[in-house]
Write a protein that holds these residues in place. Structure first.
Motif, PDB file in Angstrom:
ATOM      1  N   LEU A  38       0.834  -1.201   0.000  1.00 18.76           N
ATOM      2  CA  LEU A  38       0.000   0.000   0.000  1.00 18.76           C
ATOM      3  C   LEU A  38       0.871   1.255   0.000  1.00 18.76           C
ATOM      4  CD1 LEU A  38      -2.873   1.214   0.224  1.00 18.76           C
ATOM      5  CD2 LEU A  38      -2.594   1.085   2.707  1.00 18.76           C
ATOM      6  N   THR A  42       1.363   4.153  -2.960  1.00 19.74           N
ATOM      7  CA  THR A  42       1.020   5.532  -2.651  1.00 19.74           C
ATOM      8  C   THR A  42       2.147   6.495  -3.004  1.00 19.74           C
ATOM      9  OG1 THR A  42      -0.392   4.787  -0.837  1.00 19.74           O
ATOM     10  CG2 THR A  42       0.267   7.093  -0.800  1.00 19.74           C
ATOM     11  N   ILE A  84      -4.442  -0.145  -4.807  1.00 18.41           N
ATOM     12  CA  ILE A  84      -5.163   0.690  -3.832  1.00 18.41           C
ATOM     13  C   ILE A  84      -4.296   1.887  -3.460  1.00 18.41           C
ATOM     14  CG2 ILE A  84      -6.109   0.786  -1.484  1.00 18.41           C
ATOM     15  CD1 ILE A  84      -6.950  -2.173  -1.872  1.00 18.41           C
ATOM     16  N   GLY A  85      -2.990   1.650  -3.331  1.00 19.77           N
ATOM     17  CA  GLY A  85      -2.054   2.750  -3.071  1.00 19.77           C
ATOM     18  C   GLY A  85      -2.050   3.778  -4.188  1.00 19.77           C
ATOM     19  N   TRP A  87      -4.576   4.637  -5.961  1.00 18.87           N
ATOM     20  CA  TRP A  87      -5.767   5.449  -5.703  1.00 18.87           C
ATOM     21  C   TRP A  87      -5.490   6.453  -4.578  1.00 18.87           C
ATOM     22  CZ3 TRP A  87      -8.417   5.876  -1.110  1.00 18.87           C
ATOM     23  CH2 TRP A  87      -9.563   6.669  -1.154  1.00 18.87           C
ATOM     24  N   LEU A  88      -4.760   6.036  -3.561  1.00 18.20           N
ATOM     25  CA  LEU A  88      -4.495   6.861  -2.386  1.00 18.20           C
ATOM     26  C   LEU A  88      -3.496   7.982  -2.675  1.00 18.20           C
ATOM     27  CD1 LEU A  88      -5.217   6.988   0.661  1.00 18.20           C
ATOM     28  CD2 LEU A  88      -3.286   5.452   1.066  1.00 18.20           C
ATOM     29  N   LYS A  96      -8.152   8.209   5.251  1.00 17.00           N
ATOM     30  CA  LYS A  96      -8.065   7.477   3.987  1.00 17.00           C
ATOM     31  C   LYS A  96      -7.009   6.386   4.059  1.00 17.00           C
ATOM     32  CE  LYS A  96     -10.162  11.001   1.224  1.00 17.00           C
ATOM     33  NZ  LYS A  96     -10.006  12.137   0.366  1.00 17.00           N
ATOM     34  N   ALA A 100      -7.886   2.595   3.415  1.00 20.03           N
ATOM     35  CA  ALA A 100      -7.141   1.846   2.400  1.00 20.03           C
ATOM     36  C   ALA A 100      -6.454   0.634   3.022  1.00 20.03           C
ATOM     37  CB  ALA A 100      -6.123   2.757   1.720  1.00 20.03           C
ATOM     38  N   THR A 101      -5.971   0.787   4.241  1.00 18.40           N
ATOM     39  CA  THR A 101      -5.316  -0.327   4.929  1.00 18.40           C
ATOM     40  C   THR A 101      -6.324  -1.438   5.222  1.00 18.40           C
ATOM     41  OG1 THR A 101      -3.697   1.164   5.922  1.00 18.40           O
ATOM     42  CG2 THR A 101      -3.986  -0.984   6.976  1.00 18.40           C
ATOM     43  N   SER A 103      -9.107  -1.975   3.626  1.00 16.87           N
ATOM     44  CA  SER A 103      -9.463  -2.550   2.326  1.00 16.87           C
ATOM     45  C   SER A 103      -8.394  -3.529   1.853  1.00 16.87           C
ATOM     46  CB  SER A 103      -9.630  -1.443   1.276  1.00 16.87           C
ATOM     47  OG  SER A 103     -10.691  -0.599   1.624  1.00 16.87           O
ATOM     48  N   SER A 104      -7.125  -3.156   2.009  1.00 12.09           N
ATOM     49  CA  SER A 104      -6.024  -4.036   1.612  1.00 12.09           C
ATOM     50  C   SER A 104      -6.036  -5.327   2.425  1.00 12.09           C
ATOM     51  CB  SER A 104      -4.679  -3.331   1.783  1.00 12.09           C
ATOM     52  OG  SER A 104      -4.568  -2.248   0.901  1.00 12.09           O
TER      53      SER A 104
END
Length: 175
Positions: A38, A42, A84-85, A87-88, A96, A100-101, A103-104
């Protein structure tokens, strides 16, 4: 040859430091794996590096720890966390990062346990077998999520502090 900037050195140093954790004794299922992916997604500007660094880190640790028949599913879940990262990337905030974490963590749970169901031979390859596999894995989800939240906090907060330090140094040099 192009010079690597301090941001890349900082990112790689943080990832290497945290990934060393995997090869030392630690509480079960509390690892930096998803947090690394993640974080890389990011902050790495080059997308290939965002995938390469955490996956290479994982591969190096697996050379010491050993390989298993669900490894492709684990690596796929890590790649999804990198996405996902992405997206972040321009949306970083405490809430967020936490979202995100989580979700991951859930993605890792779903993909890795799908792999266990599919290739381990422990469960029948039926809908009931898949549900049984996910049900049996639920106790591990809590610890995985705790580890992901812990290591995401360490990585993101460390990076923010280091970034703030370097920005302060640059401004002092300009003055």
């Amino acid at each position: 040859m192009q010079k690597i900037n301090p941001k890349v050195y900082t990112l790689i140093a943080l990832i290497v430091a945290v990934s060393l954790y995997r090869i030392f004794p630690h509480p079960h299922n509390i690892t930096p794996v998803m947090a690394l992916a993640l974080f890389a997604g990011t902050y790495f500007d080059k997308k290939w590096m965002a995938f390469a660094v955490p996956l290479a880190s994982m591969l190096l640790a697996d050379l010491f720890l050993g390989f298993h028949n669900t490894i492709i599913f684990v690596y796929a879940a890590m790649a999804f966390a990198v996405l996902i990262g992405f997206w972040l990337h321009n949306r970083v905030s405490s809430l967020k990062v936490i979202g995100a974490t989580i979700s991951s963590s859930l993605v890792f749970f779903l993909i890795s346990n799908f792999g266990v169901w599919l290739v381990s031979g422990y469960y029948s390859i039926t809908w009931a077998g898949l549900i049984e596999c996910y049900t049996m894995a639920l106790p591990f989800l809590q610890r995985s999520m705790m580890g992901d939240l812990l290591f995401s906090g360490v990585l993101f907060l460390s990076y923010w502090q280091i970034h703030k330090y370097w920005l302060g140094k640059r401004e002092a040099q300009r003055a």
